[in-house]
Structures are given as C-alpha cells and as structure tokens.
Enzyme design. Structure first.
Site, PDB file in Angstrom:
ATOM      1  N   ASP A  60       0.576  10.941   2.836  1.00 52.41           N
ATOM      2  CA  ASP A  60      -0.830  11.008   3.220  1.00 52.41           C
ATOM      3  C   ASP A  60      -0.971  10.712   4.710  1.00 52.41           C
ATOM      4  OD1 ASP A  60      -3.594  11.258   2.970  1.00 52.41           O
ATOM      5  OD2 ASP A  60      -3.864   9.146   2.452  1.00 52.41           O
ATOM      6  N   HIS A  95      -5.110   2.503   1.338  1.00 55.10           N
ATOM      7  CA  HIS A  95      -5.079   2.789  -0.098  1.00 55.10           C
ATOM      8  C   HIS A  95      -5.232   1.491  -0.881  1.00 55.10           C
ATOM      9  CE1 HIS A  95      -2.450   6.592   0.776  1.00 55.10           C
ATOM     10  NE2 HIS A  95      -3.711   6.752   1.129  1.00 55.10           N
ATOM     11  N   SER A 114      -0.973   2.297   3.666  1.00 57.59           N
ATOM     12  CA  SER A 114      -0.881   2.109   2.219  1.00 57.59           C
ATOM     13  C   SER A 114      -0.047   0.854   1.957  1.00 57.59           C
ATOM     14  CB  SER A 114      -0.302   3.356   1.545  1.00 57.59           C
ATOM     15  OG  SER A 114      -0.351   3.234   0.145  1.00 57.59           O
TER      16      SER A 114
END
Length: 335
Positions: free
Chosen positions: A278, A181, A154
């Site tokens: 995540d 992401h 991310s």
C-alpha cells in the site's frame, strides 16, 4: 521466540500454539521482566511475546529496556490489558511494540492461534534481523519546502511516527496528513497519542473538514482520505469508502494520488514501515507529479514491505530512518 508472562498456564498455552509449526521455535519462557532481561543478556530471541500486567515492572514500561536488550527483537504484546481499540494498545505500539494481541480464552483458542501465527508470519517477512545504524546528519532536499506532508504506515508505524514527529518544532505550519492501518476503534486514542508526540493538534478526519496549517489529520479506520480544492486556495478533506487496489481500508494510495493532483511538486510523501505494498501506486502518482518521496530504511523498519516496494520501484528520493526524516524536516528543509 521468548514468552514473558507471569502465568505458567498462559506460557504453556501460548507455547503449545507455536510448537507444531516448525518455522518458529520457543527458546525461552519466563515469568517477569527481570528474568527476560537476564535471558537476553546471554541468549537471543527474534520475537518476544510480552504480557502487560506482571509483578514488578509492567510490560509497557519495560518495552524500551527489552527492545535495547533484544538487539533488534520485535515485541508482540499478548495481554488482556490491550484489547483492540484500547488506549493501552496504542500506548504499547507508541513505545515500540510491533503489534498487540488479546490473550486467548478457552472458547477462542483457535482464533487466537490463527491471529498469532498471522502476526508472527508478518514479522518473519522482515527477513534476517539487522541492527539499525546510528542516525547520520539529516540530508537536505534542494526543492522548496512543501505545502503538505503525507505519511503512510502500517505494522510498526506508530513507533516510527513517534520518532519522526518528535523533532518537529511546534511552530511548524505545514499540515501533516497520516494514513495508518488501524481499526476505527483505535483512532481517538491514536489521535491523542499523536497530539502528545508531536506537540500539535491532531484530528481524526471528517468529510469536508478544512485542512488547517500546523495540524495533523489522520484517516479514520473505515475511510480513505482524499482532498478537494476550495475557491479561496485552501483544501478540504473528502472521505471515500470504495475498495482500494491494495485492499486496505484506509489506504495510502488514494491519499497520495489525490495529493499529487492538487499539490504536485509542492508535496512530500513519506512511506513508513508496514506489510504489503500500500502506498506504492500512490507514490508513483506523486513522483509523476514532481513530489518528493521518502521511504523508511530496511534497518529501522519492523516490516520493510510498504517502504521496500517504493524503493524497489525506484520511487524514493531518500531512504532514511524516521528520526533522521524528522530531523531533516526540523533542520530547515521544512519551515
């Protein structure tokens, strides 16, 4: 933080959004890159807000020099030249920017202020700034080389991916799947950037696309990557659009969980820099299936949220900076 922008109006406007918040302080505001480098030679800033279009050296070209001079400072590009989904934004992230933000307009000042503070808070979660240690010789993993490598990332992930992918030999045939992401509009530029970084083709995943040797596949910005076994021993990508437990779309967790079901101990999972957790539940499924899990170390991470969650739950076999991970793969641990 240090503001670098050739517009005095922009410098003042950005500073006014920061000053009311006592957890942040503007320590300097300069009009060009040379002035920023001179400031950093004698003073420190944890975060640099950097424009792109300026007299002399532009912001993207200056990123490596500013990162070195900043000694661990994180850089947010704040520019009208880097709209969400644009090639310049992906290029900035690949060159080491932690994040990007479009310059405020008078009618959108409130939205800009909210977005800026959200990004500053995300970087502040990193805690005390530490310098990345020099890379050690790559370790070796005793298991046989994997049949698939899956990477989740991310905030700061594009730069980390660049460091990880750069050492990989072009002849390596192990497929690589990536969930980063990013908004869907970024993905064509992101795929092109990874193709150049890794010197191998990179595709944005499509439903029922066959997984092919030697290629990189990235999750689209609006779907999770999962996999289905094919009768000939291969695998195809199946896209999912349901809500993941992490709240992310795309999410690393469904990708890891699906890989655990199909490849088990023949897979490697890698969790790079990023905010949140995540990938942690997916890493748990991969570890239970016998897969090897690698997490990025705190020192080299922009935000040690995702890899930190994997490490804190004792799910990481190795904790390494991205360039060492890539060197390990290239050194013969993965053929």
């Amino acid at each position: 933080m240090l503001i670098v922008d050739d517009s005095a109006v922009a410098r003042a406007l950005i500073a006014r959004q920061i000053e009311p918040h006592v957890r942040f302080a503007v320590v300097g505001a300069v009009s060009h890159v040379d002035a920023a480098l001179a400031f950093l030679a004698t003073d420190r800033a944890d975060i640099i807000l950097l424009d792109v279009a300026m007299p002399g050296m532009d912001g993207i070209t200056a990123l490596p020099s500013l990162l070195a001079a900043g000694q661990g400072a994180r850089i947010i590009i704040v520019s009208s030249s880097t709209p969400t989904g644009g090639a310049a934004a992906v290029q900035a992230l690949a060159h080491g920017a932690a994040d990007t933000l479009v310059k405020p307009r008078p009618q959108g000042l409130s939205e800009f202020s909210d977005a800026l503070l959200h990004k500053l808070d995300a970087l502040a979660l990193r805690g005390e700034r530490v310098m990345a240690a020099p890379s050690a010789p790559p370790p070796m993993i005793g298991k046989a080389r994997p049949e698939i490598i899956a990477i989740g990332a991310s905030t700061g992930g594009i730069h980390a991916l660049a460091k990880l992918l750069a050492p990989l030999p072009s002849a390596m045939t192990v497929p690589i799947v990536v969930t980063q992401h990013l908004p869907a509009s970024f993905m064509p530029f992101f795929a092109a950037q990874l193709t150049a970084m890794a010197r191998r083709p990179c595709d944005v995943a499509e439903d029922r696309m066959r997984l092919r040797p030697g290629r990189i596949v990235i999750a689209p910005g609006d779907a999770h990557i999962t996999f289905a076994e094919l009768g000939d021993g291969g695998a195809a990508i199946r896209l999912r659009y349901d809500r993941a437990s992490s709240g992310c779309l795309p999410s690393v967790d469904p990708m890891f969980a699906s890989i655990a079901q199909i490849w088990g101990d023949r897979a490697w999972g890698i969790v790079l820099t990023g905010m949140g957790r995540d990938g942690m539940e997916g890493a748990r499924a991969m570890k239970a299936a016998g897969a090897t899990m690698i997490a990025q170390d705190r020192e080299s991470s922009v935000v040690w949220g995702m890899p930190g969650a994997v490490v804190s739950h004792d799910l990481a076999d190795l904790v390494l900076p991205p360039d060492t991970i890539g060197a390990m793969i290239a050194s013969g641990a993965v053929a």
